[in-house]
Motif scaffolding. Sequence first.
Motif, PDB file in Angstrom:
ATOM      1  N   UNK A   1       7.280   5.522  -7.148  1.00 15.39           N
ATOM      2  CA  UNK A   1       6.584   5.398  -8.424  1.00 15.39           C
ATOM      3  C   UNK A   1       5.361   4.497  -8.292  1.00 15.39           C
ATOM      4  N   UNK A   2       5.170   3.929  -7.115  1.00 18.39           N
ATOM      5  CA  UNK A   2       4.082   2.967  -6.936  1.00 18.39           C
ATOM      6  C   UNK A   2       4.288   1.709  -7.746  1.00 18.39           C
ATOM      7  N   UNK A   3       5.546   1.337  -7.947  1.00 12.85           N
ATOM      8  CA  UNK A   3       5.848   0.185  -8.807  1.00 12.85           C
ATOM      9  C   UNK A   3       6.346  -1.026  -8.029  1.00 12.85           C
ATOM     10  N   UNK A   4       6.153  -1.014  -6.710  1.00 14.08           N
ATOM     11  CA  UNK A   4       6.583  -2.198  -5.956  1.00 14.08           C
ATOM     12  C   UNK A   4       5.600  -3.327  -6.222  1.00 14.08           C
ATOM     13  N   UNK A   5       6.055  -4.576  -6.143  1.00 17.97           N
ATOM     14  CA  UNK A   5       5.129  -5.690  -6.351  1.00 17.97           C
ATOM     15  C   UNK A   5       3.986  -5.644  -5.339  1.00 17.97           C
TER      16      UNK A   5
ATOM     17  N   UNK B   1      -0.955  11.219  -2.686  1.00 14.63           N
ATOM     18  CA  UNK B   1      -0.640  10.268  -1.628  1.00 14.63           C
ATOM     19  C   UNK B   1      -0.536   8.869  -2.246  1.00 14.63           C
ATOM     20  N   UNK B   2       0.678   8.344  -2.287  1.00 16.43           N
ATOM     21  CA  UNK B   2       0.919   7.068  -2.959  1.00 16.43           C
ATOM     22  C   UNK B   2       0.159   5.923  -2.281  1.00 16.43           C
ATOM     23  N   UNK B   3      -0.023   6.045  -0.960  1.00 19.71           N
ATOM     24  CA  UNK B   3      -0.651   4.939  -0.234  1.00 19.71           C
ATOM     25  C   UNK B   3      -2.086   4.711  -0.684  1.00 19.71           C
ATOM     26  N   UNK B   4      -2.796   5.823  -1.026  1.00 16.68           N
ATOM     27  CA  UNK B   4      -4.216   5.654  -1.329  1.00 16.68           C
ATOM     28  C   UNK B   4      -4.531   5.927  -2.800  1.00 16.68           C
TER      29      UNK B   4
END
Lengths: 634, 339
Positions: A71-75, A91-94
């Motif tokens: 979810x892209x919800x990490x701190x 792509x969650x990384x970018x």
Amino acid sequence: MTSTTPSATTLGRPEDPAARLPLLDIRNLTVGYGEAAPSVQGVTLRVEPGEIVGLIGESGSGKSTVAMAALGLLPRSARIEAERFDVCGVDIRSASTRELNTLRGSSVAMVFQDAMGALDPCMRVGAQIAEVVKRHQRLRGAACRNEVLELMARVGLPNPETRARQYPHQLSGGLRQRAAIALALAGKPRILLADEPTTALDVTVQAGILRLFRRIRDELNVAIVLISHDMGVIAQTADRVAVMLDGSVVEQGSVEQVLLSPETPYTRKLLESAPSLDTEPARTEAGDAPVTGQHGSDPERRTDLMTVTGVTRRFRVKGRHITAVSDVSLSVKRGEVLGIVGESGSGKSTLAKLLVHLDKPSAGTLAMDGLDYTRLRGARARRFRDAVQMVFQHPAGSLNPRLKVGTSIREPMRASKVSRGDGEDRVRGLLREVGLPEGCGDRLPHEFSGGQKQRIAIARALSSSPDVVILDEPTSALDVSVQAQVLDLLDRLRSQHDLTYVFISHNLAVVRQVSDRVAVMYAGRVVEVGDCATIFANPQHWYTRTLIAAVPSTDPRHRNDGEGEAPRVGGSGAAGNATPPTDNAPACAFATRCPRAEARCWAEAPTLTEVGPGQQAACHFPAARGAVAEQGGS
Amino acid sequence: MSQSVTGASGAQPRQRALRLPVPPPLVGFIIRRALRGVIVLFALSLLAFGLVHLLPGSPVDTLAGPYSDAATRARLTTDLGLDKPLPVQYVTWLANTLSGDFGTSVFNGLPVRELIGDRLPNTLQLAVFATLTSIAWGIPAGALSAMKRGRLFDATARATTFVGLAIPVFAFGVALVLLFSIAFPSWPTLGFVPFSQDPAQNLQSMVLPSIALGLPLGSTLCRFMRSSMLEVYEQDFIRTALATGSTHLQATMRHGLRNAAAPVATVAGLQMAGIVGNSILIENVFAIPGIGQLTVTAITQHDVAVAQACILVLGATYVVLNFAVDLLLPLIDPQIGAK
């Protein structure tokens, strides 16, 4: 059940080439914080459209981290590395913050464990769902309202119009989780991440929620990642399974393959330590005790130790009488393990408090060795407290965080005037006995793991050399492998110290494994009591049958797919909670949920009567003898 | 759908027949709070009466002067009803007070009702303005501080609140007067104009006292709001909001503020005591004719009737303001009163 209209849903998008791509494509994902060892390491996971993937593992194995990363919800402090990390083609990384905000809710959604916490307590349920509908479906006014009501009906919330205007605290646990699922579905996501969605729920409610997940997949073609520590939940719901250990996926495959013929020793260990109703209860020390679950070897020694006669405990809450425990009569025999099972609100914890004299009954008497202790005071009350000790569910909460654990363990000794030196020796001895290093009495509780804290709590209970230990959900907060060790320890201590246990739990499999006799509680009453093996093999009360049928089997071949299997119970979350009755409930509290109920059940309260050798049930129409209840929801 | 436990058809008629007239939880909550207020007021009346009579000296000393003879003193004592036993005096006083008669000042012979009636609006105006000032800066600053945790704004706000909490209110008031009279010589730093006389000047003259009273109290609110917000940020429903695509700002505005505000509102209510109490000091600094001033004078002059009435009125103000906050709470948090 609610009628479903596939036309109104995101069924398919069949011609879209993106629909054939995996919704979740993770290759070699590593998540780390600072210098510490990464909490997720080299995880590879693919989720195809319309697939339910179970993610199983114990606490700290990194299951939730994977979901929050998706979810892209990490701190911000998290370092994410991966060969590939695509969620619904993004792509969650970018991804930019804007892309992530669009992705969340409309492509990926999440359901959390604690539905009470996951919903805003200050906002009506309907308004919370409407917020997401407005954001992602761009609906306004009546269209938005109708969509909210339809979502609520779809997840099985009865009377959506009424429920939409209620606040989260006005819903029961099961309904709340349904509302949280409706909220997650409000953006028409293609993949749903569910993190322990049924862990906080009663087993009959859980059955309904798991069915709902499968229905959502079937009707909406939503892929689901189901995170759980419970083998049964995964076995009943998932198509594929990934087993996680210390941040890595150790085994992955179809549910039958992984659960029936596990390849790695860890999966085998997990399956073995999870108590199940499918298999014969295996005594932990197989050589020592007979498999029948009989403890005290001398039958003549098994005299009544504690006798509970007609005990009632009423609370007055805002002018309403709540009867938490109602006319309970029980006996605890010396040297036995009496299991007490029931769902939340069944009164089992109130009964535990009465048993240890932390609370006084409104009516009835409690006696120990023939001595009435209902209204004991002074020195005799202290002697009683030495003889009866208690272990609570949350070891962290029951240990004073600012006291050294040695001091906590010594506390019950204070009454018996043990000298300082002797006391220290005893503490060391107790620590050794519960499997902790002797010298750790100087440390504070936060330095220990959950299982170790529970061992400390057990040592404290033993420090006054009690006769009876009341165990209130002693392993519910622990991982399965730790639970197995603690149950093992309890069994060993019982035979070494000649202890009698009252073992309270909502987990039927655990109760079956440890108990000699079992009492089943519903809405403050004991509805069935008898020998453990008999009760589980041949339950007579309809509630016991419902309860046993609702326990998810760890065998994926035994799926409880039919909605009619557990009549009028699993289908709705509303029926799941055993609410303590107010003064004007029907005579038999289970009548509202009972498949066999007749007019007599509303008029006349059933009393506990002998239904077989060593078995009593409070039911006018007990199940026919010999008709063995199908277990494990098959 | 399947039926719920309580909604089963067979149970319905029985339940109706046996149901007692229990008020809805919210009404019950309000009734309980109102009753509590009445009990507090009654206890306060005992305290007000007791304290004034415990003070050394008596109104007779003030009236008769140091060189009076015994006969005059005895006559005055009888006139004032001070020769009767204390319980009788209390009951007489309470009965008169309840019927709206607060007696007359022994010092200047004016009815106490008039004395208080002239000054109470000024004190109330000050209390309300100071509360608004404290909320106006404390709540937003606290919320912003939490949103910008660890940044420059947070550090500045925390340093400011620390100073605000450490400085005594009257010292801050005096400092403000000095500062303003040098920086803006035309500003009316001292003195008071009633609202009825000249609204513009009245508002102008209220600015400094409100700041003097409101800024330090706002510091407490700011601190509470900040920690309350940080707590809310940890809650699952904020995570839910983010997981459904809310931006951080949207999640804060829709779900954060209101949840954080409930505990802060309780603190704001408790602070009313501070505002009413501190207004005594501030009225003296800024020469505002208010209840605070009147109370202090009455006590030093052994003006029994005035002192008793003042204590009672100040207490009643506090009780009423707190009750108003209690009424607001269920609007902020629907769980209050329903539990």
